[in-house]
Design a protein around this motif. Structure first.
Motif, PDB file in Angstrom:
ATOM      1  N   LYS A  98       0.701  -1.227   0.181  1.00 52.02           N
ATOM      2  CA  LYS A  98      -0.161  -0.093  -0.031  1.00 52.02           C
ATOM      3  C   LYS A  98       0.898   1.299  -0.193  1.00 52.02           C
ATOM      4  N   GLU A  99       2.056   1.229   0.705  1.00 51.06           N
ATOM      5  CA  GLU A  99       2.796   2.349   0.772  1.00 51.06           C
ATOM      6  C   GLU A  99       3.273   2.729  -0.535  1.00 51.06           C
ATOM      7  N   ARG A 100       4.079   1.653  -1.332  1.00 56.67           N
ATOM      8  CA  ARG A 100       4.456   1.619  -2.506  1.00 56.67           C
ATOM      9  C   ARG A 100       3.600   2.278  -3.495  1.00 56.67           C
ATOM     10  N   TYR A 101       2.452   1.763  -3.499  1.00 52.37           N
ATOM     11  CA  TYR A 101       1.254   2.017  -4.581  1.00 52.37           C
ATOM     12  C   TYR A 101       1.044   3.610  -4.237  1.00 52.37           C
ATOM     13  N   ASN A 102       1.102   4.136  -2.916  1.00 53.98           N
ATOM     14  CA  ASN A 102       0.748   5.528  -2.709  1.00 53.98           C
ATOM     15  C   ASN A 102       2.055   6.280  -3.400  1.00 53.98           C
ATOM     16  N   GLU A 103       3.126   5.786  -3.006  1.00 52.82           N
ATOM     17  CA  GLU A 103       4.286   6.451  -3.721  1.00 52.82           C
ATOM     18  C   GLU A 103       4.284   6.571  -5.376  1.00 52.82           C
ATOM     19  N   LEU A 104       3.734   5.375  -5.968  1.00 51.07           N
ATOM     20  CA  LEU A 104       3.772   5.393  -7.466  1.00 51.07           C
ATOM     21  C   LEU A 104       2.871   6.265  -7.817  1.00 51.07           C
ATOM     22  N   LEU A 106       1.762   9.191  -6.728  1.00 50.54           N
ATOM     23  CA  LEU A 106       2.134  10.563  -6.623  1.00 50.54           C
ATOM     24  C   LEU A 106       3.313  10.748  -7.891  1.00 50.54           C
ATOM     25  N   GLN A 107       3.983   9.586  -8.121  1.00 52.97           N
ATOM     26  CA  GLN A 107       4.981   9.894  -9.180  1.00 52.97           C
ATOM     27  C   GLN A 107       4.293   9.898 -10.559  1.00 52.97           C
ATOM     28  N   LEU A 108       3.290   9.021 -10.534  1.00 58.42           N
ATOM     29  CA  LEU A 108       2.489   8.995 -11.900  1.00 58.42           C
ATOM     30  C   LEU A 108       1.517  10.453 -12.227  1.00 58.42           C
ATOM     31  N   ALA A 109       1.446  11.000 -11.065  1.00 62.20           N
ATOM     32  CA  ALA A 109       0.900  12.441 -11.231  1.00 62.20           C
ATOM     33  C   ALA A 109       1.695  13.104 -12.377  1.00 62.20           C
ATOM     34  N   ASP A 110       3.098  13.367 -12.257  1.00 60.66           N
ATOM     35  CA  ASP A 110       4.030  14.145 -12.763  1.00 60.66           C
ATOM     36  C   ASP A 110       4.285  13.207 -14.075  1.00 60.66           C
ATOM     37  N   ASP A 111       4.454  11.805 -14.087  1.00 58.63           N
ATOM     38  CA  ASP A 111       5.041  11.307 -15.172  1.00 58.63           C
ATOM     39  C   ASP A 111       4.010  10.161 -15.589  1.00 58.63           C
ATOM     40  N   PHE A 112       2.972  10.383 -16.050  1.00 63.50           N
ATOM     41  CA  PHE A 112       1.666   9.413 -16.012  1.00 63.50           C
ATOM     42  C   PHE A 112       2.219   8.781 -17.346  1.00 63.50           C
ATOM     43  N   GLU A 113       2.898   8.687 -18.087  1.00 64.62           N
ATOM     44  CA  GLU A 113       3.121   7.827 -19.375  1.00 64.62           C
ATOM     45  C   GLU A 113       4.563   6.843 -19.290  1.00 64.62           C
ATOM     46  N   LEU A 116       6.887   1.695 -17.225  1.00 65.87           N
ATOM     47  CA  LEU A 116       7.410   0.745 -15.909  1.00 65.87           C
ATOM     48  C   LEU A 116       6.737   1.026 -14.705  1.00 65.87           C
ATOM     49  N   LEU A 117       6.281   2.346 -14.266  1.00 66.47           N
ATOM     50  CA  LEU A 117       5.770   2.787 -13.361  1.00 66.47           C
ATOM     51  C   LEU A 117       4.295   2.303 -13.378  1.00 66.47           C
ATOM     52  N   LEU A 118       3.653   2.455 -14.541  1.00 71.87           N
ATOM     53  CA  LEU A 118       2.258   2.229 -14.754  1.00 71.87           C
ATOM     54  C   LEU A 118       1.974   0.524 -14.499  1.00 71.87           C
ATOM     55  N   ASP A 119       3.038  -0.445 -14.821  1.00 70.14           N
ATOM     56  CA  ASP A 119       2.933  -1.615 -14.787  1.00 70.14           C
ATOM     57  C   ASP A 119       2.987  -2.059 -13.457  1.00 70.14           C
ATOM     58  N   GLU A 120       3.848  -1.505 -12.740  1.00 74.31           N
ATOM     59  CA  GLU A 120       4.123  -1.860 -11.245  1.00 74.31           C
ATOM     60  C   GLU A 120       2.801  -1.415 -10.486  1.00 74.31           C
ATOM     61  N   HIS A 121       2.388  -0.178 -10.758  1.00 77.58           N
ATOM     62  CA  HIS A 121       1.237   0.514 -10.038  1.00 77.58           C
ATOM     63  C   HIS A 121      -0.161  -0.487 -10.355  1.00 77.58           C
TER      64      HIS A 121
END
Length: 649
Positions: A98-104, A106-113, A116-121
């Motif tokens: 859950k902590e990692r999900y919340n971190e991702l 926030l990151q995807l808000a600035d880098d939504f494309e 790698l982040l999308l797949d992990e999310h």
């Protein structure tokens, strides 16, 4: 592919064969009950499914990264943990996810494309969803409350009783929600309200489950498949206990000559179950329809809800009239009985008479005082207030600690203490083996010491011994614990044929429904309510009355809520400027979008941007995009305000 696939499994201990060339598989979403006599191999099969016991032959195949967890009969905890820590232990992976999900997020808000982040999310989202862990703190609190662990949450785990520790271990496993959950007698040490909560949780969260249980209502509600272990083989039946009874009886008919006794038990059991269920369904059908209608009317018609609640309470009271035959011999006369242990009041102002043919079940939540009442009736503790008058009679007592047994004696010495091999049972002179055979003991057990027997086998010995006593009343404290279903059927038959009075303490709803003619129900206000209805029907009525009372409270609140909403709606109004903006902004935004598209097209065309100048063009585009963002934010703010106005109107 199955989550777990056992192929051609065999297992033996020394010379004793347990399983021979059996196949067993678990698919996602299945809830499989393993049934059979004690010693038949149920726990062995469960441990092989779990992977903690190796088979002698065959293969155990599992899906990659499969998470399988099992409720142990004697759970282990980390030294020094209190109850809450023990419940939450094992949730670190879910919390980390859950902590990692919340971190991702926030990151995807600035880098939504970022692929790698999308797949992990997405992977973490599926993991948390599978374990139903979005509101984990709420789930922890709910399970602690329903398993009556809240009052112990800061208490060291090693100071709890064995039953309380089992509840802690079960709570932790339910929160973890593994891919496959294995439960061995999960309803032991749970009262009926805890069992009901467990049933609802397992069904609602769609657990994949393999379990062993003697609770026949629990099996019938939970199991999608029944697997019987018998004579080293497995036989599958679809559905729960009622389906098992029907299908098993049909199977046994082909072996009628050698299975007459078993067929008779199954036939009686099936007839009783079907009759009881049909009767309850018929009685409840109209009531359920009315309840469903009331749910629709709940916020507009509190008077109707109250009327239904009164009707249900009247229906319950219909069963509470004293139906005893006053000419029967009086065994106990209880007047204004009060019981207190330490500073805890358990019972107050209880008055009743227990007669020679009464069959009574004492029921209620864990810790309410049921076993204490038995001890008061037995004369082992004195009443705090009031009196208990006892007539002239003899008592046969069965307790959870099997105090009547001597671990140093074998079965022959236990049943024939004065020598020989004959035992007197209700006027009949029987060979001890002929009698014990009725309690599923083979001949080779006659020379075994009581101390080497399992808990279930000791219970069978204690019950068999109890029915050799010439007594007027049987008092039994949780007699079905550690028994398999075949032995419970024998116990039920013995109690049904017993000529005297019977008093039992039990959480087994099926057993109580089948045996008891009267209920002593411990209530939250420390009183006892007497009823002649079936226990399961009493629980249904109790639940419906609680639901109706809750609905009535909500209905009575509803007008106030409506008034508050209307008042707030009056305060919320779009200004004249906002109304004009709401009309104009969509058109302005559309024009800006077209302009932005034109500027972007020009930036992609050298002839175009060379004529204007690329720097000037880029600056112009940036200013238009900034204006576009401002217009969009203004529109969103007005639309949100409009939604709030509509929600309070």
């Amino acid at each position: 592919m199955a989550l777990i696939d056992l192929q051609n499994i065999s297992k033996h201990y020394s010379a004793q064969k347990i399983l021979i060339d059996v196949n067993f598989h678990v698919d996602a979403g299945e809830r499989i009950v393993i049934i059979g006599k004690n010693g038949s191999g149920k726990s062995t099969l469960m441990k092989i499914v779990n992977g903690t016991l190796m088979q002698d032959a065959g293969h155990r195949i599992t899906k990659n990264d499969l998470e399988v967890k099992m409720l142990d009969q004697r759970p282990n905890f980390i030294d020094g943990h209190n109850v809450r820590q023990a419940v939450e232990h094992g949730l670190h992976e879910l919390n980390a996810a859950k902590e990692r999900y919340n971190e991702l997020s926030l990151q995807l808000a600035d880098d939504f494309e970022n692929r790698l982040l999308l797949d992990e999310h997405e992977k973490l989202s599926r993991y948390i969803e599978h374990h139903n862990a979005w509101n984990l703190d709420d789930k922890i609190e709910r399970i602690i409350q329903h398993f009556d662990l809240k009052r112990y949450e800061d208490k060291p785990i090693d100071l709890l009783s064995g039953g309380e520790q089992r509840r802690v271990a079960l709570a932790s496993l339910l929160l973890q929600k593994p891919d496959v959950l294995l439960l061995d007698e999960p309803t032991n040490h749970l009262d009926v309200y805890m069992v009901e909560f467990l049933e609802e949780l397992l069904l609602k969260e769609k657990f994949t489950l393999v379990f062993i249980s003697h609770d026949r209502y629990f099996i019938d509600r939970i199991a999608t498949k029944s697997v019987e272990v018998d004579d080293c083989t497995l036989k599958e039946y679809s559905g729960g206990y009622s389906n098992y009874l029907t299908q098993k009886a049909e199977f046994i008919r082909t072996l009628q000559k050698q299975h007459d006794n078993l067929l008779g038990v199954l036939k009686r059991e099936n007839e009783w179950f079907a009759r009881g269920v049909r009767a309850r369904l018929k009685r409840n059908e109209g009531r359920k329809e009315r309840l469903m209608q009331l749910r629709e009317d709940a916020k507009t018609n509190p008077a109707k809800i109250r009327k239904m609640s009164v009707e249900l309470q009247r229906e319950a009271k219909h069963f509470n009239r004293d139906k005893s035959i006053n000419k029967q011999k009086m065994l106990f006369e209880v007047e204004n009985l009060g019981l207190t242990l330490g500073d805890k009041e358990l019972l107050k102002n209880f008055t009743t008479r227990i007669l020679q043919k009464d069959v009574i079940a004492i029921v209620g939540p864990n810790g309410s005082g049921k076993s204490t009442l038995l001890k008061a009736l037995l004369g082992r503790i004195e009443p705090t207030t009031g009196t208990i008058k006892r007539g002239e009679f003899t008592i046969g007592y069965f307790d959870q600690h099997r105090e009547m047994l001597d671990d140093d004696k074998n079965l022959i010495e236990t049943f024939c203490p004065h020598g020989g091999d004959r035992v007197q049972v209700r006027g009949s002179d029987l060979h001890v083996y002929g009698y014990l055979k009725n309690f599923l003991f083979p001949r080779e057990f006659l020379d075994k010491k009581i101390g080497v027997l399992s808990g279930g086998e000791k219970n069978r010995v204690a019950l068999a011994l109890l029915f050799t006593k010439n007594v007027d009343i049987l008092i039994l404290d949780e007699p079905t614990n550690d028994l398999d279903i075949p032995t419970i059927n024998i116990l039920e038959e013995q109690l049904t044929n017993f000529a005297g009075a019977v008093i039992i303490v039990s959480h087994d709803r099926y057993f109580v429904d089948k045996i008891a003619k009267k209920l002593f129900i411990f209530k939250a206000d420390k009183t006892i309510e007497e009823s002649h209805q079936q226990y399961s029907e009493y629980l249904d009525l109790e639940k419906e009355i609680k639901e109706l009372n809750s609905m009535e409270e909500e209905a009575n609140k509803a007008p106030k809520v409506v008034e508050v909403k209307k008042e707030k709606a009056k305060q919320l109004r779009l200004t004249f400027k906002e109304k004009i903006a709401l009309e104009k902004l969509p058109l302005e935004i559309e024009e800006l979008e077209n302009t932005i598209e034109e500027k972007n097209s020009c930036l992609a065309d050298p002839k175009c941007y060379e004529a204007i100048g690329i720097t000037a063009l880029a600056q112009e585009l940036a200013e238009i995009e900034e204006l576009y963002e401002a217009k969009m934010e203004e529109l969103f703010a007005i639309e949100e305000k409009l939604e709030e106005i509509n929600s309070h109107s």
